[in-house]
Design a protein around this motif. Structure first.
Motif, PDB file in Angstrom:
ATOM      1  N   LYS A 296     -10.836   4.792  -4.328  1.00  0.00           N
ATOM      2  CA  LYS A 296     -12.425   5.703  -4.064  1.00  0.00           C
ATOM      3  C   LYS A 296     -11.837   7.172  -3.461  1.00  0.00           C
ATOM      4  O   LYS A 296     -10.233   6.865  -3.023  1.00  0.00           O
ATOM      5  CB  LYS A 296     -12.916   5.239  -3.395  1.00  0.00           C
ATOM      6  CG  LYS A 296     -13.450   3.846  -3.709  1.00  0.00           C
ATOM      7  CD  LYS A 296     -15.232   3.483  -3.474  1.00  0.00           C
ATOM      8  CE  LYS A 296     -15.484   1.988  -3.760  1.00  0.00           C
ATOM      9  NZ  LYS A 296     -16.033   1.167  -2.877  1.00  0.00           N
ATOM     10  N   LYS A 297     -12.301   7.661  -3.318  1.00  0.00           N
ATOM     11  CA  LYS A 297     -13.031   9.193  -2.873  1.00  0.00           C
ATOM     12  C   LYS A 297     -13.094   9.405  -1.350  1.00  0.00           C
ATOM     13  O   LYS A 297     -14.430   8.828  -1.877  1.00  0.00           O
ATOM     14  CB  LYS A 297     -13.361  10.213  -3.953  1.00  0.00           C
ATOM     15  CG  LYS A 297     -12.413  10.462  -5.230  1.00  0.00           C
ATOM     16  CD  LYS A 297     -13.294  11.851  -5.758  1.00  0.00           C
ATOM     17  CE  LYS A 297     -13.162  11.315  -7.476  1.00  0.00           C
ATOM     18  NZ  LYS A 297     -11.022  12.341  -7.879  1.00  0.00           N
TER      19      LYS A 297
ATOM     20  N   LYS B 284      -2.628  12.349   9.351  1.00  0.00           N
ATOM     21  CA  LYS B 284      -1.850  12.135   7.999  1.00  0.00           C
ATOM     22  C   LYS B 284      -0.983  11.050   6.919  1.00  0.00           C
ATOM     23  O   LYS B 284      -1.254  10.897   6.451  1.00  0.00           O
ATOM     24  CB  LYS B 284      -0.527  13.208   8.453  1.00  0.00           C
ATOM     25  CG  LYS B 284       0.373  12.979   6.374  1.00  0.00           C
ATOM     26  CD  LYS B 284       1.325  14.346   7.045  1.00  0.00           C
ATOM     27  CE  LYS B 284       2.569  14.998   6.312  1.00  0.00           C
ATOM     28  NZ  LYS B 284       3.670  14.977   6.860  1.00  0.00           N
ATOM     29  N   GLU B 285      -0.836   9.897   8.460  1.00  0.00           N
ATOM     30  CA  GLU B 285      -0.549   9.154   8.331  1.00  0.00           C
ATOM     31  C   GLU B 285      -1.510   8.259   7.850  1.00  0.00           C
ATOM     32  O   GLU B 285      -1.114   7.174   6.511  1.00  0.00           O
ATOM     33  CB  GLU B 285      -0.487   8.318  10.012  1.00  0.00           C
ATOM     34  CG  GLU B 285       0.978   8.454  10.735  1.00  0.00           C
ATOM     35  CD  GLU B 285       1.283   8.361  11.832  1.00  0.00           C
ATOM     36  OE1 GLU B 285       0.327   7.605  12.438  1.00  0.00           O
ATOM     37  OE2 GLU B 285       2.251   8.973  12.489  1.00  0.00           O
ATOM     38  N   HIS B 286      -2.832   8.568   8.517  1.00  0.00           N
ATOM     39  CA  HIS B 286      -3.806   7.172   7.856  1.00  0.00           C
ATOM     40  C   HIS B 286      -3.506   7.502   6.348  1.00  0.00           C
ATOM     41  O   HIS B 286      -3.644   6.985   5.447  1.00  0.00           O
ATOM     42  CB  HIS B 286      -4.893   7.938   8.517  1.00  0.00           C
ATOM     43  CG  HIS B 286      -5.873   6.817   8.027  1.00  0.00           C
ATOM     44  ND1 HIS B 286      -6.106   5.269   8.394  1.00  0.00           N
ATOM     45  CD2 HIS B 286      -7.374   6.927   7.914  1.00  0.00           C
ATOM     46  CE1 HIS B 286      -7.348   4.201   8.035  1.00  0.00           C
ATOM     47  NE2 HIS B 286      -7.987   5.847   7.480  1.00  0.00           N
TER      48      HIS B 286
ATOM     49  N   GLY C  53      -4.305   6.526   1.276  1.00  0.00           N
ATOM     50  CA  GLY C  53      -3.233   6.515  -0.414  1.00  0.00           C
ATOM     51  C   GLY C  53      -2.715   5.330  -1.194  1.00  0.00           C
ATOM     52  O   GLY C  53      -1.894   4.976  -2.319  1.00  0.00           O
ATOM     53  N   LYS C  54      -1.818   4.829  -0.595  1.00  0.00           N
ATOM     54  CA  LYS C  54      -1.180   3.250  -1.404  1.00  0.00           C
ATOM     55  C   LYS C  54      -1.835   2.348  -1.435  1.00  0.00           C
ATOM     56  O   LYS C  54      -1.388   1.743  -2.637  1.00  0.00           O
ATOM     57  CB  LYS C  54      -0.460   2.542   0.201  1.00  0.00           C
ATOM     58  CG  LYS C  54       0.630   2.913   0.933  1.00  0.00           C
ATOM     59  CD  LYS C  54       1.300   2.778   2.142  1.00  0.00           C
ATOM     60  CE  LYS C  54       2.448   2.981   2.744  1.00  0.00           C
ATOM     61  NZ  LYS C  54       2.998   2.386   3.629  1.00  0.00           N
TER      62      LYS C  54
ATOM     63  N   VAL D   9      -7.497  11.346  -0.999  1.00  0.00           N
ATOM     64  CA  VAL D   9      -8.330  12.062   0.502  1.00  0.00           C
ATOM     65  C   VAL D   9      -8.902  13.151  -0.242  1.00  0.00           C
ATOM     66  O   VAL D   9      -8.060  13.652  -0.792  1.00  0.00           O
ATOM     67  CB  VAL D   9      -7.486  11.853   1.260  1.00  0.00           C
ATOM     68  CG1 VAL D   9      -8.441  12.684   2.477  1.00  0.00           C
ATOM     69  CG2 VAL D   9      -7.430  10.374   2.306  1.00  0.00           C
ATOM     70  N   VAL D  10     -10.493  13.615  -0.025  1.00  0.00           N
ATOM     71  CA  VAL D  10     -10.461  14.918  -0.073  1.00  0.00           C
ATOM     72  C   VAL D  10     -11.355  15.986   0.837  1.00  0.00           C
ATOM     73  O   VAL D  10     -11.610  16.565   0.581  1.00  0.00           O
ATOM     74  CB  VAL D  10     -11.649  14.564  -1.308  1.00  0.00           C
ATOM     75  CG1 VAL D  10     -10.848  13.881  -2.756  1.00  0.00           C
ATOM     76  CG2 VAL D  10     -12.978  14.030  -1.135  1.00  0.00           C
ATOM     77  N   GLY D  11     -11.173  15.400   1.784  1.00  0.00           N
ATOM     78  CA  GLY D  11     -11.073  16.108   3.090  1.00  0.00           C
ATOM     79  C   GLY D  11     -11.263  15.557   4.304  1.00  0.00           C
ATOM     80  O   GLY D  11     -11.033  14.032   4.322  1.00  0.00           O
ATOM     81  N   VAL D  12     -11.076  16.224   5.599  1.00  0.00           N
ATOM     82  CA  VAL D  12     -11.187  15.415   6.670  1.00  0.00           C
ATOM     83  C   VAL D  12     -11.850  16.843   7.565  1.00  0.00           C
ATOM     84  O   VAL D  12     -12.111  17.657   7.193  1.00  0.00           O
ATOM     85  CB  VAL D  12      -9.732  15.739   7.160  1.00  0.00           C
ATOM     86  CG1 VAL D  12      -9.815  15.408   8.940  1.00  0.00           C
ATOM     87  CG2 VAL D  12      -8.817  15.478   6.436  1.00  0.00           C
TER      88      VAL D  12
END
Length: 153
Positions: free
Chosen positions: A99-100, A115-117, A122-123, A128-131
């Motif tokens: 999913k996005k 970043k780690e999460h 991503g694995k 990830v399209v935003g934070v």
């Protein structure tokens, strides 16, 4: 307000909705929440916000996209916080795969946990399209830094 959010007393949904609206999000995006040191803190912190965001048309909050395996020490209480991985006590559930997603967190300090999460997600094919974070930690200079600045600049 940040402490009230962390303790589950307020959802801060208006602030998070305003921030999310400023992002150029796709038509449908999953909302995931940063792992905490334990499941109780995670649910306390994010349950109300999860419920508030569930009424937004293109947002799909996924409070239960993580399964907690155990508690870990809170990164906020550790001097060498970079040695603790944000995802060390959780596993990613299959419902988020492919999913996005937008990651929501309460406080950003260095961004390393986010970043780690994002890398862990991503694995599993999550893009990830935003934070969005409620607040940023202020870093005060060390006494030696102040002394150097005052004597040499």
């Amino acid at each position: 307000m940040v402490y009230d959010f962390k303790d589950g007393r307020v959802s801060c949904s208006r602030l998070f909705k305003e921030a999310l609206a400023k992002l150029d999000l796709p038509d449908s995006v999953s909302v995931v929440f940063m792992p905490c040191s334990n499941q109780s803190k995670y649910l306390t912190r994010f349950s109300r916000l999860n419920n508030a965001l569930s009424y937004e048309e293109k947002l799909h909050p996924m409070l239960y996209s993580l399964t907690y395996l155990e508690a870990r020490e809170s990164k906020h209480n550790i001097k060498d916080r970079d040695k603790v991985n944000a995802d060390s006590n959780v596993i990613i559930n299959a419902d988020i795969v492919g999913k996005k997603a937008v990651i929501i967190d309460d406080v950003i300090t260095t961004g390393s946990s986010i970043k780690e999460h994002a890398e862990e997600l991503g694995k599993y094919g999550v893009e990830v399209v935003g934070v969005v974070c409620l607040a940023k930690t202020v870093k005060y200079p060390e006494k030696i830094e102040i002394w150097i600045e005052s004597h040499f600049k």
